[in-house]
Design a protein around this motif. Sequence first.
Motif, PDB file in Angstrom:
ATOM      1  N   VAL A 137       0.824  -0.721   0.133  1.00 41.05           N
ATOM      2  CA  VAL A 137       0.304  -0.338   0.020  1.00 41.05           C
ATOM      3  C   VAL A 137       0.678   1.354   0.081  1.00 41.05           C
ATOM      4  CG1 VAL A 137      -1.791   1.270   0.709  1.00 41.05           C
ATOM      5  CG2 VAL A 137      -1.533  -1.283   1.467  1.00 41.05           C
ATOM      6  N   ILE A 138       0.663   1.882  -0.857  1.00 45.15           N
ATOM      7  CA  ILE A 138       1.297   3.158  -1.085  1.00 45.15           C
ATOM      8  C   ILE A 138       0.589   4.554  -1.168  1.00 45.15           C
ATOM      9  CG2 ILE A 138       3.756   2.166  -2.504  1.00 45.15           C
ATOM     10  CD1 ILE A 138       2.524   3.341  -4.909  1.00 45.15           C
ATOM     11  N   ASN A 139       1.149   5.716  -1.423  1.00 47.48           N
ATOM     12  CA  ASN A 139       0.703   6.980  -1.952  1.00 47.48           C
ATOM     13  C   ASN A 139       1.802   8.074  -2.388  1.00 47.48           C
ATOM     14  OD1 ASN A 139       2.050   8.499   0.124  1.00 47.48           O
ATOM     15  ND2 ASN A 139      -0.138   8.919   0.940  1.00 47.48           N
ATOM     16  N   SER A 140       0.977   8.801  -3.204  1.00 45.64           N
ATOM     17  CA  SER A 140       1.642   9.853  -4.095  1.00 45.64           C
ATOM     18  C   SER A 140       3.376   9.854  -3.180  1.00 45.64           C
ATOM     19  CB  SER A 140       1.644  10.818  -4.396  1.00 45.64           C
ATOM     20  OG  SER A 140       0.839  12.082  -3.093  1.00 45.64           O
ATOM     21  N   LEU A 141       3.517   9.959  -2.043  1.00 45.25           N
ATOM     22  CA  LEU A 141       4.352  10.238  -1.246  1.00 45.25           C
ATOM     23  C   LEU A 141       5.588   9.185  -1.098  1.00 45.25           C
ATOM     24  CD1 LEU A 141       2.845  12.531   1.267  1.00 45.25           C
ATOM     25  CD2 LEU A 141       4.551  13.291  -1.172  1.00 45.25           C
ATOM     26  N   GLY A 142       4.924   8.207  -0.513  1.00 44.54           N
ATOM     27  CA  GLY A 142       5.847   6.962  -0.781  1.00 44.54           C
ATOM     28  C   GLY A 142       4.713   5.446   0.470  1.00 44.54           C
ATOM     29  N   ASN A 221       9.377   5.554  -2.684  1.00 43.41           N
ATOM     30  CA  ASN A 221      10.254   6.676  -1.825  1.00 43.41           C
ATOM     31  C   ASN A 221       9.599   6.317  -0.360  1.00 43.41           C
ATOM     32  OD1 ASN A 221      11.572   8.487  -3.257  1.00 43.41           O
ATOM     33  ND2 ASN A 221       9.650   9.306  -4.087  1.00 43.41           N
ATOM     34  N   ILE A 222      10.725   6.593   0.101  1.00 44.75           N
ATOM     35  CA  ILE A 222      10.719   5.896   1.911  1.00 44.75           C
ATOM     36  C   ILE A 222      10.624   7.652   2.926  1.00 44.75           C
ATOM     37  CG2 ILE A 222      10.782   5.036   4.123  1.00 44.75           C
ATOM     38  CD1 ILE A 222      11.266   2.069   1.827  1.00 44.75           C
ATOM     39  N   GLY A 223      11.980   7.884   2.205  1.00 45.76           N
ATOM     40  CA  GLY A 223      12.005   9.012   3.625  1.00 45.76           C
ATOM     41  C   GLY A 223      13.547   9.208   3.077  1.00 45.76           C
ATOM     42  N   THR A 224      14.189  10.444   4.078  1.00 46.99           N
ATOM     43  CA  THR A 224      15.756  10.797   3.925  1.00 46.99           C
ATOM     44  C   THR A 224      16.319  10.737   4.973  1.00 46.99           C
ATOM     45  OG1 THR A 224      14.597  13.194   4.508  1.00 46.99           O
ATOM     46  CG2 THR A 224      14.860  12.386   1.763  1.00 46.99           C
ATOM     47  N   ILE A 225      17.447  10.444   4.797  1.00 48.84           N
ATOM     48  CA  ILE A 225      18.338  10.453   6.518  1.00 48.84           C
ATOM     49  C   ILE A 225      18.009  11.408   7.371  1.00 48.84           C
ATOM     50  CG2 ILE A 225      21.145   9.702   6.710  1.00 48.84           C
ATOM     51  CD1 ILE A 225      21.190   8.083   4.600  1.00 48.84           C
ATOM     52  N   ASP A 226      18.538  11.413   8.431  1.00 49.62           N
ATOM     53  CA  ASP A 226      18.248  12.408   8.996  1.00 49.62           C
ATOM     54  C   ASP A 226      19.745  12.591  10.406  1.00 49.62           C
ATOM     55  OD1 ASP A 226      16.717  14.377  10.656  1.00 49.62           O
ATOM     56  OD2 ASP A 226      17.222  12.470  12.973  1.00 49.62           O
ATOM     57  N   LYS A 227      19.709  11.089  10.414  1.00 55.60           N
ATOM     58  CA  LYS A 227      21.361  10.791  11.527  1.00 55.60           C
ATOM     59  C   LYS A 227      21.118   9.368  11.796  1.00 55.60           C
ATOM     60  CE  LYS A 227      21.913  10.766  16.942  1.00 55.60           C
ATOM     61  NZ  LYS A 227      21.225  10.616  17.926  1.00 55.60           N
ATOM     62  N   ILE A 228      22.870  10.064  11.418  1.00 56.94           N
ATOM     63  CA  ILE A 228      23.455   8.590  11.120  1.00 56.94           C
ATOM     64  C   ILE A 228      23.966   7.666  12.377  1.00 56.94           C
ATOM     65  CG2 ILE A 228      25.253   7.507  10.097  1.00 56.94           C
ATOM     66  CD1 ILE A 228      24.802   9.549   7.893  1.00 56.94           C
ATOM     67  N   GLU A 229      23.973   6.823  12.966  1.00 59.63           N
ATOM     68  CA  GLU A 229      24.388   5.997  14.009  1.00 59.63           C
ATOM     69  C   GLU A 229      25.557   4.691  13.881  1.00 59.63           C
ATOM     70  OE1 GLU A 229      21.959   4.900  17.119  1.00 59.63           O
ATOM     71  OE2 GLU A 229      21.041   7.524  17.454  1.00 59.63           O
ATOM     72  N   ILE A 230      27.118   4.399  14.898  1.00 54.24           N
ATOM     73  CA  ILE A 230      27.431   3.788  13.830  1.00 54.24           C
ATOM     74  C   ILE A 230      27.518   2.818  15.416  1.00 54.24           C
ATOM     75  CG2 ILE A 230      29.732   2.312  13.341  1.00 54.24           C
ATOM     76  CD1 ILE A 230      30.401   5.044  12.005  1.00 54.24           C
ATOM     77  N   ASP A 231      27.352   1.074  14.712  1.00 55.04           N
ATOM     78  CA  ASP A 231      27.483  -0.327  16.152  1.00 55.04           C
ATOM     79  C   ASP A 231      28.593  -0.362  15.705  1.00 55.04           C
ATOM     80  OD1 ASP A 231      27.032  -2.181  17.264  1.00 55.04           O
ATOM     81  OD2 ASP A 231      24.934  -2.709  16.957  1.00 55.04           O
TER      82      ASP A 231
END
Length: 274
Positions: A137-142, A221-231
Motif C-alpha cells: 500500500v502506497i500513496n503519492s509520497l511513499g 520513496n520512503i524518506g530521507t536520512i536524518d541521523k546516522i549511528e554506528i554500531d
Amino acid sequence: MQQIFNFIFKNSNRLLFLLLLGVSLSLTIQSHSFHRSKIISSANFLSGGVYEKVNNLNEYLNLKTENEALALENAKLKSLIFNKKDTTAIKKLDSLKGIESGDILVSKVIHNSYSAHENYLTLNSGELEGVRPDMGVINSLGIIGIIENTSPNYATVISILNKKFQINAKIKKSNHFGSLIWNGKSTGFVQLIDVPRLAAIRKGDTIVTGGQSVIFPENVNIGTIDKIEIDNQTNYYTINVKLFNDMTNLGHVYIITRKDREEIINLEKGNKDE
C-alpha cells in the motif's frame, strides 16, 4: 383588500415621496453616464459576491466527489508513469517498472492508528475488488504498509509504524541495502538497519524500497536520512529515516497488486527445497 387601501391612505405621503425619489434617481442615472456606471458597477459587485459564495458552497459540498475523481485520475497517471519506456541511457530510479495499469487499486483509509507499538489501518476495499493479503500500500509520497487481512469489502493494513513491519530498503544514490523497521518511538521516523559501514552516506540522502521485496516494486520513496549511528560491535550503520508521509493524516491510497509475486515466491521456494 380594505386593509391594503387603508395602508395606502395612511402612508400616502411616504409612498409619494418614495415614488418621486425613485423617478428622480432614474432620471439622474439615465441622463448622467457617471452615475449610471457607478450603479452598474455596484450591482455587478453585489451579484458577483453572491455568485462567489454560492460557488464556494457548491465546491465544498462536492469535495468528496472531487477527491475521489482526483484519486482515480492519479492512479491512471501513475500507471502511465510506471510503464513509460525510458529512452535515455540512464535508468530513471523514480519510475516503478513492472506495474501495469490494472495493477493499481484506489482505496481510502477509513481508520488509522499511530499511537501504539503495533499500528494498523483499515481500507474501504476488500476481496470483491481483488485485494489480497501481502499486497503493498502506497500513496503519492511513499509507502504506507502491507495488507494483512481482508473481508469482502474491507482490508486491514500493517502500518509502517508497526514493530512487526520489516521490508528491504536501500540508499537511493549508492544502492546499499538494509532492513527497514520501526523502533516504536516517533510517528515521523523509521530506522534502516544492517547497512554496511563502507556505504557512503550522508544526512539528506533518499531512502527507497529495495529490489529484494516481492511486495513493493523497487525505488518506491520512503524518506530521507536524518541521523546516522554506528554500531562498533557489528560494524553496521543504524540510520534514522524521516518519512515523506505524515502517517497521522492519510486519505486516498493505492494498493499494488503484483501479478508476478506468486511466481517469484514459488521460484525462491523451489531453490530452498533443493
